[in-house]
Design a protein around this motif. Structure first.
Motif, PDB file in Angstrom:
ATOM      1  N   ASN A 140       0.842  -1.188   0.000  1.00 28.62           N
ATOM      2  CA  ASN A 140       0.000   0.000   0.000  1.00 28.62           C
ATOM      3  C   ASN A 140       0.878   1.238   0.000  1.00 28.62           C
ATOM      4  OD1 ASN A 140      -1.989  -2.102   1.301  1.00 28.62           O
ATOM      5  ND2 ASN A 140      -3.200  -0.353   0.633  1.00 28.62           N
ATOM      6  N   THR A 141       0.288   2.370  -0.309  1.00 25.35           N
ATOM      7  CA  THR A 141       1.071   3.607  -0.365  1.00 25.35           C
ATOM      8  C   THR A 141       1.356   4.102   1.060  1.00 25.35           C
ATOM      9  OG1 THR A 141      -0.886   5.023  -0.334  1.00 25.35           O
ATOM     10  CG2 THR A 141      -0.081   4.297  -2.509  1.00 25.35           C
ATOM     11  N   GLU A 179      -1.756   5.719   2.446  1.00 28.01           N
ATOM     12  CA  GLU A 179      -2.775   4.791   2.971  1.00 28.01           C
ATOM     13  C   GLU A 179      -2.358   4.236   4.333  1.00 28.01           C
ATOM     14  OE1 GLU A 179      -3.992   3.459  -1.546  1.00 28.01           O
ATOM     15  OE2 GLU A 179      -2.666   2.175  -0.366  1.00 28.01           O
ATOM     16  N   ILE A 180      -1.086   3.843   4.439  1.00 25.95           N
ATOM     17  CA  ILE A 180      -0.617   3.184   5.665  1.00 25.95           C
ATOM     18  C   ILE A 180      -0.574   4.159   6.844  1.00 25.95           C
ATOM     19  CG2 ILE A 180       1.330   1.928   6.707  1.00 25.95           C
ATOM     20  CD1 ILE A 180       2.050   0.994   3.819  1.00 25.95           C
ATOM     21  N   ARG A 200       1.655  -9.048   4.645  1.00 25.53           N
ATOM     22  CA  ARG A 200       0.220  -8.790   4.652  1.00 25.53           C
ATOM     23  C   ARG A 200      -0.184  -8.349   6.054  1.00 25.53           C
ATOM     24  NH1 ARG A 200       0.627 -13.646   2.706  1.00 25.53           N
ATOM     25  NH2 ARG A 200       0.545 -13.801   0.437  1.00 25.53           N
ATOM     26  N   TRP A 203     -10.501  -5.573   7.109  1.00 24.80           N
ATOM     27  CA  TRP A 203      -9.830  -4.836   6.034  1.00 24.80           C
ATOM     28  C   TRP A 203      -8.364  -5.249   6.037  1.00 24.80           C
ATOM     29  CZ3 TRP A 203      -5.920  -1.935   8.109  1.00 24.80           C
ATOM     30  CH2 TRP A 203      -6.086  -1.424   9.405  1.00 24.80           C
ATOM     31  N   MET A 229      -4.150  -4.568   4.294  1.00 26.44           N
ATOM     32  CA  MET A 229      -3.148  -3.814   3.548  1.00 26.44           C
ATOM     33  C   MET A 229      -1.933  -4.715   3.370  1.00 26.44           C
ATOM     34  SD  MET A 229      -2.902   0.024   5.044  1.00 26.44           S
ATOM     35  CE  MET A 229      -4.206   0.790   6.002  1.00 26.44           C
ATOM     36  N   ILE A 280       2.199  -4.097   3.903  1.00 24.74           N
ATOM     37  CA  ILE A 280       3.019  -3.040   4.523  1.00 24.74           C
ATOM     38  C   ILE A 280       4.509  -3.399   4.473  1.00 24.74           C
ATOM     39  CG2 ILE A 280       3.407  -1.688   6.617  1.00 24.74           C
ATOM     40  CD1 ILE A 280       0.508  -2.087   7.362  1.00 24.74           C
ATOM     41  N   VAL A 337      -9.859  -4.726   0.601  1.00 26.29           N
ATOM     42  CA  VAL A 337      -8.475  -4.337   0.326  1.00 26.29           C
ATOM     43  C   VAL A 337      -8.381  -2.810   0.329  1.00 26.29           C
ATOM     44  CG1 VAL A 337      -6.589  -4.472  -1.354  1.00 26.29           C
ATOM     45  CG2 VAL A 337      -8.137  -6.431  -1.029  1.00 26.29           C
ATOM     46  N   ILE A 338      -7.681  -2.262   1.318  1.00 26.77           N
ATOM     47  CA  ILE A 338      -7.538  -0.810   1.408  1.00 26.77           C
ATOM     48  C   ILE A 338      -6.721  -0.316   0.203  1.00 26.77           C
ATOM     49  CG2 ILE A 338      -6.561   1.105   2.777  1.00 26.77           C
ATOM     50  CD1 ILE A 338      -8.951  -0.219   4.144  1.00 26.77           C
ATOM     51  N   GLY A 339      -7.207   0.749  -0.413  1.00 22.36           N
ATOM     52  CA  GLY A 339      -6.480   1.319  -1.554  1.00 22.36           C
ATOM     53  C   GLY A 339      -6.918   0.734  -2.883  1.00 22.36           C
ATOM     54  N   SER A 340      -8.015  -0.058  -2.870  1.00 28.69           N
ATOM     55  CA  SER A 340      -8.429  -0.684  -4.126  1.00 28.69           C
ATOM     56  C   SER A 340      -9.488   0.151  -4.843  1.00 28.69           C
ATOM     57  CB  SER A 340      -8.922  -2.110  -3.879  1.00 28.69           C
ATOM     58  OG  SER A 340      -9.996  -2.117  -2.968  1.00 28.69           O
TER      59      SER A 340
END
Ligand code: MTE
Length: 298
Positions: free
Chosen positions: A49-50, A53-54, A113, A120, A122, A124, A263-266
């Motif tokens: 993730n970016t 986002e994190i 992961r 949810w 991400m 990382i 999925v966060i950021g999807s």
């Protein structure tokens, strides 16, 4: 080598293919169709993730209940100098300055992961070191069976600890073999930068096969004990949160399914994927729980 040791550069399509073939062969013809999906996800190259986002979608209740609260408020926490108490069944107990405690342990990048119990997830890219290195340094005594961790309580900068949302300090625990497992790490950085306060600076736990609440932030105490510690979430809602908290798509939370995750950021139409047993790390950790009924020890 542990899968999670992989950095982006290490993950070759050939390696993925070979592993899939091995897994499929091991599973037998009947389970190939369903097995492929899980095997493929467990083996796939992890795309992190970016930074944004994190570091802006966090759980750190000491700073408030909203996902944006930690990023808003945690900047006020002073993380240097930082003292960590090490006590209980250890050869070298003490109140350590963090730099003295971990300064000579080299750090590495681990792309893991991350699966929150709220369903949810991400990916990382942590920087840190295996917890077993720290534990070996302080000298674990033979009677120790568990490790207890505590987060700082700083009422002046943590608005949450002035409210009885949880019984502060936030505490977590691991069985000693879980703590010594090479996947278990102490994170001190993210994307090669020092860990932002909202992510648990200056040092937080990361246990990638367990729900995110085990990954206790801003640690000020590490105790070696001879009994299973009572972690904060189990204390607050024992029917909903257990001690083990291994990611398990077959055991639902009483109020929602754990079979899949957002999925966060999807994007706007958030993608959902199937949740993997032990969050995709079953090959490395399932043996720790042999003979246990994981629907009882959840
Ligand atoms: N640690 C403390 N001290 N306080 C918390 O509220 N939340 C936990 C865990 N560690 C929490 C904590 C939960 S529920 C999750 S999902 C992760 O931190 C979130 O980590 P992240 O914000 O870095 O993604």
């Amino acid at each position: 080598m542990f899968k999670s040791d992989l950095t982006r550069a290490d993950v070759t399509p050939k390696g993925i293919w070979m592993n899939r073939r091995k897994l499929i062969a091991a599973m037998g013809a009947g389970s190939v169709a369903s097995g492929l999906g899980v095997a493929a996800r467990a083996q796939e190259a992890l795309e992190p993730n970016t930074w944004e986002e994190i570091t802006t979608y966090n759980n750190f209740y000491e700073f408030g209940l909203g996902k944006e609260d930690p990023a808003k408020h945690a900047g006020a926490m002073v993380t240097e100098p930082w003292t960590v108490a090490v006590d209980g069944l250890v050869d070298n107990p003490g109140e350590y300055d963090l730099a003295d405690l971990i300064g000579d342990i080299p750090t590495e990048e681990r792309i893991y992961r991350f699966r929150c119990v709220e369903a949810w997830s991400m990916v990382i890219p942590w920087n840190g070191f295996e917890l077993n290195k720290l534990l070996t340094k302080v000298g674990v005594q033979s009677g120790a069976t568990h490790v207890l961790f505590e987060t700082a309580v700083l009422p002046e900068v943590m608005p949450g600890v002035n409210v009885p949302i949880l019984d502060w300090p936030y505490t977590e625990g691991l069985r000693l073999d879980e703590a010594m497992h090479p996947l278990t790490m102490m994170a001190t950085g993210l994307y090669g930068e020092p860990l932002p306060n909202q992510n648990g600076a200056p040092m937080r736990l990361v246990v990638p096969w367990k729900y995110g609440f085990k990954s206790i932030k801003s640690i000020v105490r590490i105790s070696l004990t001879d009994e299973e510690p009572l972690n904060t979430w189990q204390q607050s809602a024992p029917k909903e949160y257990g001690f083990y908290a291994n990611v398990n798509p077959d055991v639902d939370h009483p109020r929602w399914s754990q079979a899949s995750e957002r999925v966060i950021g999807s994007g706007l139409f958030a993608k959902r994927v199937d949740t993997l047993p032990f969050n995709g790390y079953a090959e490395q950790v399932a043996s720790l729980y042999e003979g246990m009924d994981l629907s009882v020890k959840f």
